[in-house]
Motif scaffolding. Structure first.
Motif, PDB file in Angstrom:
ATOM      1  N   ALA A  46      15.600  66.717  54.225  1.00 51.94           N
ATOM      2  CA  ALA A  46      14.929  66.251  52.998  1.00 51.94           C
ATOM      3  C   ALA A  46      15.255  67.173  51.823  1.00 51.94           C
ATOM      4  CB  ALA A  46      13.421  66.186  53.222  1.00 51.94           C
ATOM      5  N   ILE A  47      15.257  68.467  52.076  1.00 52.24           N
ATOM      6  CA  ILE A  47      15.580  69.432  51.016  1.00 52.24           C
ATOM      7  C   ILE A  47      17.024  69.267  50.554  1.00 52.24           C
ATOM      8  CG2 ILE A  47      15.889  71.889  50.520  1.00 52.24           C
ATOM      9  CD1 ILE A  47      13.511  72.408  52.415  1.00 52.24           C
ATOM     10  N   MET A  48      17.954  69.107  51.508  1.00 55.35           N
ATOM     11  CA  MET A  48      19.376  68.970  51.159  1.00 55.35           C
ATOM     12  C   MET A  48      19.613  67.750  50.255  1.00 55.35           C
ATOM     13  SD  MET A  48      20.779  71.557  52.662  1.00 55.35           S
ATOM     14  CE  MET A  48      19.214  72.411  52.395  1.00 55.35           C
ATOM     15  N   ILE A  49      19.015  66.632  50.624  1.00 52.36           N
ATOM     16  CA  ILE A  49      19.200  65.406  49.836  1.00 52.36           C
ATOM     17  C   ILE A  49      18.506  65.539  48.481  1.00 52.36           C
ATOM     18  CG2 ILE A  49      18.675  62.947  49.725  1.00 52.36           C
ATOM     19  CD1 ILE A  49      19.002  62.850  52.765  1.00 52.36           C
ATOM     20  N   GLY A  50      17.318  66.141  48.477  1.00 51.66           N
ATOM     21  CA  GLY A  50      16.590  66.337  47.225  1.00 51.66           C
ATOM     22  C   GLY A  50      17.389  67.172  46.231  1.00 51.66           C
ATOM     23  N   VAL A  51      18.044  68.210  46.710  1.00 44.14           N
ATOM     24  CA  VAL A  51      18.877  69.050  45.839  1.00 44.14           C
ATOM     25  C   VAL A  51      20.044  68.243  45.280  1.00 44.14           C
ATOM     26  CG1 VAL A  51      20.477  70.998  45.803  1.00 44.14           C
ATOM     27  CG2 VAL A  51      18.255  71.241  46.921  1.00 44.14           C
ATOM     28  N   GLY A  52      20.651  67.404  46.131  1.00 44.07           N
ATOM     29  CA  GLY A  52      21.760  66.572  45.673  1.00 44.07           C
ATOM     30  C   GLY A  52      21.354  65.641  44.544  1.00 44.07           C
ATOM     31  N   LEU A  53      20.194  65.023  44.690  1.00 40.72           N
ATOM     32  CA  LEU A  53      19.708  64.116  43.645  1.00 40.72           C
ATOM     33  C   LEU A  53      19.343  64.882  42.378  1.00 40.72           C
ATOM     34  CD1 LEU A  53      17.453  61.801  45.862  1.00 40.72           C
ATOM     35  CD2 LEU A  53      19.716  61.280  44.923  1.00 40.72           C
ATOM     36  N   TYR A  54      18.749  66.058  42.534  1.00 43.54           N
ATOM     37  CA  TYR A  54      18.362  66.877  41.390  1.00 43.54           C
ATOM     38  C   TYR A  54      19.578  67.319  40.573  1.00 43.54           C
ATOM     39  CZ  TYR A  54      16.962  71.063  38.817  1.00 43.54           C
ATOM     40  OH  TYR A  54      16.769  72.008  37.840  1.00 43.54           O
ATOM     41  N   CYS A  55      20.687  67.572  41.248  1.00 46.03           N
ATOM     42  CA  CYS A  55      21.873  68.128  40.583  1.00 46.03           C
ATOM     43  C   CYS A  55      22.795  67.067  39.973  1.00 46.03           C
ATOM     44  CB  CYS A  55      22.672  68.987  41.561  1.00 46.03           C
ATOM     45  SG  CYS A  55      21.843  70.529  41.996  1.00 46.03           S
ATOM     46  N   ARG A  56      22.366  65.829  39.975  1.00 46.36           N
ATOM     47  CA  ARG A  56      23.205  64.786  39.361  1.00 46.36           C
ATOM     48  C   ARG A  56      23.493  65.095  37.894  1.00 46.36           C
ATOM     49  NH1 ARG A  56      20.172  59.277  40.578  1.00 46.36           N
ATOM     50  NH2 ARG A  56      18.398  60.670  40.199  1.00 46.36           N
ATOM     51  N   LYS A  57      22.533  65.732  37.206  1.00 43.12           N
ATOM     52  CA  LYS A  57      22.709  66.018  35.777  1.00 43.12           C
ATOM     53  C   LYS A  57      23.819  67.037  35.523  1.00 43.12           C
ATOM     54  CE  LYS A  57      19.018  69.490  35.899  1.00 43.12           C
ATOM     55  NZ  LYS A  57      17.671  69.858  35.414  1.00 43.12           N
ATOM     56  N   HIS A  58      24.176  67.814  36.553  1.00 41.64           N
ATOM     57  CA  HIS A  58      25.255  68.790  36.397  1.00 41.64           C
ATOM     58  C   HIS A  58      26.623  68.193  36.717  1.00 41.64           C
ATOM     59  CE1 HIS A  58      22.516  72.204  35.899  1.00 41.64           C
ATOM     60  NE2 HIS A  58      21.791  71.708  36.894  1.00 41.64           N
TER      61      HIS A  58
END
Length: 534
Positions: free
Chosen positions: A16-28
């Motif tokens: 869950a953490i790994m996927i959450g980080v991926g979604l969060y970093c879309r702006k970068h």
């Protein structure tokens, strides 16, 4: 049952953490520079952990730690220390700053692109891209090795399903978040690796009556080839020469691997390089040193049937089963931690490799071909192609790993995995290192290094597959295995590049001077960094 429940809870939280980080970093990841390099603004902690987690995967924790711990005993700890000081500290000191400065000056985003611009040759860029494609894919597939036996200790599920889950989750966060998601997840995964390896070492030592009792146990085991008692608890182990070759290959190789050197492209400042050097070295001492130190106690489990073929003690040794056998009877929380640790180590390296492979193929091969055909490639199109190739490389590596495991006769794949590291490092290390420091490196010397590095490992591959042998002498020693030939490829390149450069046509002086002018650019720094003149 308890072990399975604890493991499922920990894995669910981890995923869950790994996927959450991926979604969060879309702006970068809204442009190519952000997707591939994180906008060249990544700080010391993320860069150092990204370097370390890309370096150390499940191959080291499960495979190498067990194999070399069995071969050398506690002396295998030298491999981990070599990884820390030769493979982590020195690259940061020698390559870090100069790589960051020159790659930004040249505008290169990948190692093949660096070769193309530094040596003013589109053909070198293409050749380097082909080498990356051919040898990084099997290396990527090798990351799944060792997962099967660990997962069987907690779940009764097929190995292919483990591979698919790991590949899918890695692909999701890399496709969405690019390099920044990879870097942040690497940091999280690195923390898991640090805590996990310390906990596992403590648990194994306690299981064997403490350090001194475990040490005494190793000291009374006789080495079969030399007949020496205590060889596995000695300073240099039963075979110091072989140990030296393992240290050199696993340490010096990082200097020429595109997924490792690429970390220096994105670091944000001089201060980050200094901090990153220290962080990366300490990380490597704990993780690599800890893994090999743990593996050094493997022979205490020689009577465990799980490490022998068909469960018959004394039959064929299953090296990938040594570490899992050491952990199988430990506390369920420790076992669950190890499973998450190995997944973290594998996924961090996998994400780095697929990002390197996809960016190389996209930016160095596909986009130039499209431009030659007078097709304008927008930033959105480049990002789409990058993401598609991330997906492609994840799928291909998973398929290769499944095929290798499902068909024991597919020896070519297994051998290809073994020579990949040596081929990449042998081809790239010398021209990259010299290219940062010496203006006199010629295009011909780079071509020779490419041919020599890959050629040596192709000979090793053919020898292993066909069961060939060389007459007693230098060649039989060099091609004893992929470790020896890999060291030969790297050291040979370091000798050949300057020699060939001295006898071949020199590069255009003015153009090379322009490239190296980036190192002479004046910058203002605080007094705490430079005392200045009187």
């Amino acid at each position: 049952m308890v072990k399975a429940v604890i493991t499922i809870v920990m894995l669910t939280a981890f995923f869950a953490i790994m996927i959450g980080v991926g979604l969060y970093c879309r702006k970068h990841s809204t442009n190519v520079d952000g997707f591939v390099l994180g906008g060249r603004s990544v700080g010391p902690w993320l860069t150092a952990f990204a370097f370390g987690t890309s370096y150390f995967s499940a191959v080291i924790f499960v495979g190498y730690a067990g194999q070399f711990g069995w071969e050398f005993g506690l002396a295998s700890t030298w491999i981990g220390l070599g990884n820390a000081f030769i493979g982590s500290l020195l690259p940061w000191v020698i390559l870090g700053r100069r790589t960051r400065v020159m790659t930004q000056h040249l505008g290169s985003k990948t190692m093949p692109d660096f070769f193309g611009k530094r040596y003013q040759s589109g053909s070198l860029k293409t050749i380097a891209s082909v080498i990356v494609f051919l040898f990084l894919i099997p290396y990527t597939a090798s990351l799944y090795n060792g997962l099967s036996s660990l997962f069987n200790s907690a779940f009764n599920i097929p190995y292919w399903l483990v591979i698919i889950i790991m590949a899918a989750l890695t692909g999701v966060y890399v496709i969405f978040g690019g390099y920044m998601a990879t870097a942040i997840n690497d940091f999280i995964q690195g923390i898991i690796m640090l805590v996990g390896i310390v906990a596992v070492i403590a648990a194994v030592l306690v299981d064997n009556g403490g350090f001194m009792e475990a040490y005494r146990g190793l000291s009374v085991i006789e080495n079969g080839s030399s007949g020496l008692m205590g060889a596995y608890s000695s300073f240099l182990g039963p075979n110091p020469v072989f140990l030296l070759f393992v240290v050199i290959l696993t340490s010096l190789g990082t200097w020429g691997l595109p997924q490792m050197v690429g970390k220096f492209y994105s670091i944000d400042s001089e201060d980050s390089i200094k901090k990153g050097t220290v962080i990366s070295t300490i990380f490597a001492i704990i993780v690599a040193g800890g893994c090999y130190f743990l593996g050094g106690f493997g022979r205490l489990y020689a009577n465990n049937s799980a490490i022998w073929a068909n469960g018959e003690v004394g039959s064929k040794l299953l090296k990938d089963n040594i570490v899992p056998a050491m952990l199988s009877e430990l506390n369920p929380v420790i076992v669950a931690t190890v499973i998450v640790l190995v997944l973290a180590a594998s996924m961090s390296t996998l994400s780095s490799l697929v990002l390197t492979s996809s960016s190389t193929l996209t930016l160095d091969v596909i986009v130039p071909v499209m431009k030659k055909r007078d097709k304008k490639v927008s930033e959105k199109q480049k990002l789409l192609i990058l993401r598609l190739f991330v997906l492609f490389f994840v799928v291909v590596s998973a398929v290769i790993a499944i095929v290798k495991d499902s068909f024991p006769g597919a020896t070519f794949i297994a051998q290809m995995m073994g020579v990949s590291w040596g081929a990449l490092a042998g081809a790239f290390l010398a021209p990259f290192l010299y290219g940062l420091y010496w203006k006199g490196v010629t295009k011909s010397a780079v071509v020779v290094s490419f041919i020599f590095g890959t050629g040596v490992e192709i000979v090793q591959l053919v020898k292993d597959i066909c069961g060939l042998s060389f007459p007693e002498g230098f060649l039989s020693f060099v091609f004893t295995n992929s470790l020896y030939s890999g060291v030969f490829a790297m050291v040979g390149g370091l000798i050949l590049v300057p020699v060939v450069s001295l006898i071949t046509k020199k590069p255009d002086k003015d153009e090379v001077d322009k490239m190296f002018a980036c190192y002479d650019r004046k910058v203002l720094v605080d007094a705490k960094q430079n005392l200045g003149s009187k």
